[in-house]
Scaffold this motif. Structure first.
Motif, PDB file in Angstrom:
ATOM      1  N   GLU A  36       0.837  -1.207   0.000  1.00 22.76           N
ATOM      2  CA  GLU A  36       0.000   0.000   0.000  1.00 22.76           C
ATOM      3  C   GLU A  36       0.867   1.250   0.000  1.00 22.76           C
ATOM      4  OE1 GLU A  36      -2.909   2.620  -0.219  1.00 22.76           O
ATOM      5  OE2 GLU A  36      -3.313   0.459  -0.271  1.00 22.76           O
ATOM      6  N   PHE A  37       2.074   1.154   0.547  1.00 22.95           N
ATOM      7  CA  PHE A  37       2.903   2.336   0.712  1.00 22.95           C
ATOM      8  C   PHE A  37       4.195   2.308  -0.093  1.00 22.95           C
ATOM      9  CE2 PHE A  37       0.356   1.839   4.603  1.00 22.95           C
ATOM     10  CZ  PHE A  37      -0.382   3.008   4.512  1.00 22.95           C
ATOM     11  N   LEU A  38       4.773   1.158  -0.339  1.00 17.52           N
ATOM     12  CA  LEU A  38       5.954   1.114  -1.181  1.00 17.52           C
ATOM     13  C   LEU A  38       5.538   1.262  -2.647  1.00 17.52           C
ATOM     14  CD1 LEU A  38       8.177  -1.724   0.349  1.00 17.52           C
ATOM     15  CD2 LEU A  38       8.165   0.720   0.857  1.00 17.52           C
ATOM     16  N   PRO A  39       6.377   1.879  -3.479  1.00 15.16           N
ATOM     17  CA  PRO A  39       6.025   2.067  -4.892  1.00 15.16           C
ATOM     18  C   PRO A  39       6.227   0.804  -5.718  1.00 15.16           C
ATOM     19  CG  PRO A  39       8.177   3.018  -4.476  1.00 15.16           C
ATOM     20  CD  PRO A  39       7.641   2.571  -3.129  1.00 15.16           C
ATOM     21  N   VAL A  40       5.574  -0.252  -5.296  1.00 18.03           N
ATOM     22  CA  VAL A  40       5.602  -1.527  -6.001  1.00 18.03           C
ATOM     23  C   VAL A  40       4.159  -1.939  -6.274  1.00 18.03           C
ATOM     24  CG1 VAL A  40       7.797  -2.258  -5.013  1.00 18.03           C
ATOM     25  CG2 VAL A  40       5.689  -2.806  -3.815  1.00 18.03           C
ATOM     26  N   SER A  41       3.981  -3.000  -7.010  1.00 12.93           N
ATOM     27  CA  SER A  41       2.636  -3.393  -7.420  1.00 12.93           C
ATOM     28  C   SER A  41       2.016  -4.405  -6.466  1.00 12.93           C
ATOM     29  CB  SER A  41       2.688  -3.985  -8.831  1.00 12.93           C
ATOM     30  OG  SER A  41       1.494  -4.652  -9.136  1.00 12.93           O
ATOM     31  N   SER A  42       0.919  -4.015  -5.800  1.00 18.57           N
ATOM     32  CA  SER A  42       0.213  -4.968  -4.944  1.00 18.57           C
ATOM     33  C   SER A  42      -0.426  -6.063  -5.789  1.00 18.57           C
ATOM     34  CB  SER A  42      -0.859  -4.249  -4.115  1.00 18.57           C
ATOM     35  OG  SER A  42      -1.800  -3.618  -4.973  1.00 18.57           O
ATOM     36  N   SER A  43      -0.925  -5.698  -6.972  1.00 17.15           N
ATOM     37  CA  SER A  43      -1.547  -6.688  -7.851  1.00 17.15           C
ATOM     38  C   SER A  43      -0.549  -7.761  -8.251  1.00 17.15           C
ATOM     39  CB  SER A  43      -2.095  -6.008  -9.112  1.00 17.15           C
ATOM     40  OG  SER A  43      -2.995  -4.997  -8.799  1.00 17.15           O
ATOM     41  N   GLY A  44       0.671  -7.332  -8.575  1.00 20.13           N
ATOM     42  CA  GLY A  44       1.694  -8.284  -8.960  1.00 20.13           C
ATOM     43  C   GLY A  44       2.027  -9.259  -7.849  1.00 20.13           C
ATOM     44  N   HIS A  45       2.090  -8.755  -6.634  1.00 23.28           N
ATOM     45  CA  HIS A  45       2.400  -9.634  -5.508  1.00 23.28           C
ATOM     46  C   HIS A  45       1.257 -10.597  -5.216  1.00 23.28           C
ATOM     47  CE1 HIS A  45       5.462  -6.510  -4.943  1.00 23.28           C
ATOM     48  NE2 HIS A  45       6.135  -7.419  -4.282  1.00 23.28           N
ATOM     49  N   VAL A 135      -0.987  -7.088 -15.440  1.00 22.94           N
ATOM     50  CA  VAL A 135      -0.276  -6.738 -14.209  1.00 22.94           C
ATOM     51  C   VAL A 135       1.229  -6.656 -14.455  1.00 22.94           C
ATOM     52  CG1 VAL A 135       0.288  -7.511 -11.882  1.00 22.94           C
ATOM     53  CG2 VAL A 135      -2.050  -7.720 -12.718  1.00 22.94           C
ATOM     54  N   ALA A 136       1.771  -7.636 -15.165  1.00 22.12           N
ATOM     55  CA  ALA A 136       3.211  -7.667 -15.427  1.00 22.12           C
ATOM     56  C   ALA A 136       3.640  -6.476 -16.272  1.00 22.12           C
ATOM     57  CB  ALA A 136       3.584  -8.975 -16.125  1.00 22.12           C
ATOM     58  N   GLY A 137       2.883  -6.182 -17.324  1.00 14.69           N
ATOM     59  CA  GLY A 137       3.237  -5.066 -18.192  1.00 14.69           C
ATOM     60  C   GLY A 137       3.197  -3.737 -17.466  1.00 14.69           C
ATOM     61  N   LEU A 273      10.082  -8.259 -10.885  1.00 14.64           N
ATOM     62  CA  LEU A 273       8.753  -8.796 -10.604  1.00 14.64           C
ATOM     63  C   LEU A 273       7.963  -8.982 -11.890  1.00 14.64           C
ATOM     64  CD1 LEU A 273       6.476  -9.562  -8.632  1.00 14.64           C
ATOM     65  CD2 LEU A 273       5.913  -7.125  -8.452  1.00 14.64           C
ATOM     66  N   GLY A 274       8.031  -8.000 -12.789  1.00 16.45           N
ATOM     67  CA  GLY A 274       7.323  -8.118 -14.057  1.00 16.45           C
ATOM     68  C   GLY A 274       7.825  -9.294 -14.882  1.00 16.45           C
ATOM     69  N   CYS A 275       9.136  -9.465 -14.919  1.00 20.19           N
ATOM     70  CA  CYS A 275       9.708 -10.606 -15.655  1.00 20.19           C
ATOM     71  C   CYS A 275       9.257 -11.931 -15.034  1.00 20.19           C
ATOM     72  CB  CYS A 275      11.238 -10.522 -15.641  1.00 20.19           C
ATOM     73  SG  CYS A 275      11.907  -9.202 -16.684  1.00 20.19           S
ATOM     74  N   ALA A 276       9.217 -11.983 -13.700  1.00 18.62           N
ATOM     75  CA  ALA A 276       8.770 -13.205 -13.021  1.00 18.62           C
ATOM     76  C   ALA A 276       7.331 -13.513 -13.376  1.00 18.62           C
ATOM     77  CB  ALA A 276       8.936 -13.038 -11.516  1.00 18.62           C
ATOM     78  N   LEU A 277       6.501 -12.478 -13.481  1.00 17.12           N
ATOM     79  CA  LEU A 277       5.099 -12.684 -13.831  1.00 17.12           C
ATOM     80  C   LEU A 277       4.950 -13.165 -15.277  1.00 17.12           C
ATOM     81  CD1 LEU A 277       3.534  -9.568 -12.074  1.00 17.12           C
ATOM     82  CD2 LEU A 277       3.234 -11.953 -11.414  1.00 17.12           C
ATOM     83  N   PHE A 278       5.753 -12.613 -16.179  1.00 16.14           N
ATOM     84  CA  PHE A 278       5.694 -13.068 -17.567  1.00 16.14           C
ATOM     85  C   PHE A 278       6.169 -14.529 -17.687  1.00 16.14           C
ATOM     86  CE2 PHE A 278       5.672  -8.515 -19.089  1.00 16.14           C
ATOM     87  CZ  PHE A 278       4.463  -8.626 -19.788  1.00 16.14           C
ATOM     88  N   LEU A 279       7.166 -14.905 -16.897  1.00 17.32           N
ATOM     89  CA  LEU A 279       7.622 -16.294 -16.879  1.00 17.32           C
ATOM     90  C   LEU A 279       6.526 -17.204 -16.339  1.00 17.32           C
ATOM     91  CD1 LEU A 279      11.304 -15.948 -15.620  1.00 17.32           C
ATOM     92  CD2 LEU A 279      10.534 -16.607 -17.908  1.00 17.32           C
ATOM     93  N   LEU A 280       5.845 -16.721 -15.300  1.00 18.05           N
ATOM     94  CA  LEU A 280       4.729 -17.488 -14.740  1.00 18.05           C
ATOM     95  C   LEU A 280       3.652 -17.674 -15.782  1.00 18.05           C
ATOM     96  CD1 LEU A 280       3.186 -18.731 -12.360  1.00 18.05           C
ATOM     97  CD2 LEU A 280       2.451 -16.431 -11.725  1.00 18.05           C
ATOM     98  N   LEU A 281       3.382 -16.627 -16.552  1.00 18.85           N
ATOM     99  CA  LEU A 281       2.375 -16.702 -17.617  1.00 18.85           C
ATOM    100  C   LEU A 281       2.791 -17.710 -18.685  1.00 18.85           C
ATOM    101  CD1 LEU A 281      -0.239 -15.587 -18.897  1.00 18.85           C
ATOM    102  CD2 LEU A 281       1.171 -13.813 -19.975  1.00 18.85           C
TER     103      LEU A 281
END
Length: 284
Positions: A36-45, A135-137, A273-281
């Motif tokens: 909620e506070f760090l500039p990262v993606s909650s959706s990605g996590h 989410v990854a993009g 994180l985005g690369c990890a999500l694309f690999l997961l996809l």
């Protein structure tokens, strides 16, 4: 395990109530509190957590509890600003223009664009919130934009923020409805592009979470909670407490970081994180 539509599968208590596994509570609470506070993606996590431990989102009552925990955290850390804005509300009623009143006005103006966007944003989340590609993009793209804005850091303080600045930040905040963007990240990005100091931009991003969390929690609660005898009060209290602690640590950690270093580490983290999500996809 997850049930239909990717929601966490819950197990029945002996008396018919619902209970989420403690591991799921901890995962959801930490994700809510930190992202909620760090500039990262909650959706990605949440996508990664859903893949790893089988939970993609909390139940309604738990979601409200987690929002309460994170709200209490930001109110505690920024209690001086909250007190100033509370006094500022009375000052505005009397026609007095004080620093607290000015900060309150900036926060209100920055929040206004989120109200009409909320209706469209909710539909967007329902339709695309579970899309790993989306989410990854967004995680990667807005990570790069955050990095570029950090290169533009200026010397302006919050006290020099105009209402037009606040409105522009509010318009940028509407992009947070795109899964993978990060609400705090996009507010921080907009403030940096407008020439604010990194520490001041971070502080304002934290403060804008207050009306957002209040609105989100209210909407969730209005959606209808289970009867009180079916709620797992122990689990809800645990989730709220874990979200509170993780949020306080995240806020303190981010404030300490921006005083000493750039935001490059968050850009790198988002790319990973985005690369990890694309690999997961690709593997799914």
């Amino acid at each position: 395990m997850t049930g239909p539509r990717g929601t966490p599968r819950v197990r029945k208590r002996e008396r018919g109530g619902l209970k989420i596994d403690l591991m799921q509570i901890a995962a959801l609470a930490v994700v809510q509190g930190v992202t909620e506070f760090l500039p990262v993606s909650s959706s990605g996590h949440l996508v990664l957590i859903g893949h790893l431990i089988g939970v993609s989102g909390p139940q309604l009552a738990m979601d409200v509890a987690l929002h309460v925990g994170t709200l209490l955290a930001v109110l505690l850390v920024f209690r001086a600003d909250v007190r100033a804005m509370a006094r500022g509300a009375f000052d505005l009623a009397k026609g007095a223009h004080t620093p607290g009143a000015a900060l309150l006005l900036r926060l209100v103006v920055a929040t206004l664009p989120m109200l009409p966007a909320g209706l469209l944003g909710r539909d967007l989340l329902v339709e695309h919130g579970r899309s790993i590609a989306t989410v990854a993009g967004a995680t990667m793209v807005f990570g790069i934009v955050l990095y570029l804005s950090d290169r533009r850091e200026g010397r302006r303080a919050i006290e020099k923020m105009t209402l037009l600045d606040a409105l522009l930040i509010g318009c940028a905040q509407m992009l947070a409805f795109i899964p993978g963007t990060s609400r705090s990240g996009i507010v921080l990005t907009a403030a940096l592009f407008l020439g604010f100091r990194r520490e001041d931009a971070t502080r304002f991003a934290m403060l804008t979470a207050i009306p957002t969390l209040v609105a989100a929690g209210t909407l969730l609660a209005a959606g209808g909670l289970a009867p009180s005898d079916s709620l797992d009060w122990g689990g809800l209290a645990t989730g709220a407490a874990l979200a509170f602690v993780s949020a306080v640590l995240a806020i303190w950690g981010l404030l300490a970081w921006v005083r000493r270093a750039s935001l490059t580490v968050f850009m790198v983290y988002r790319l990973v994180l985005g690369c990890a999500l694309f690999l997961l996809l690709a593997w799914s």
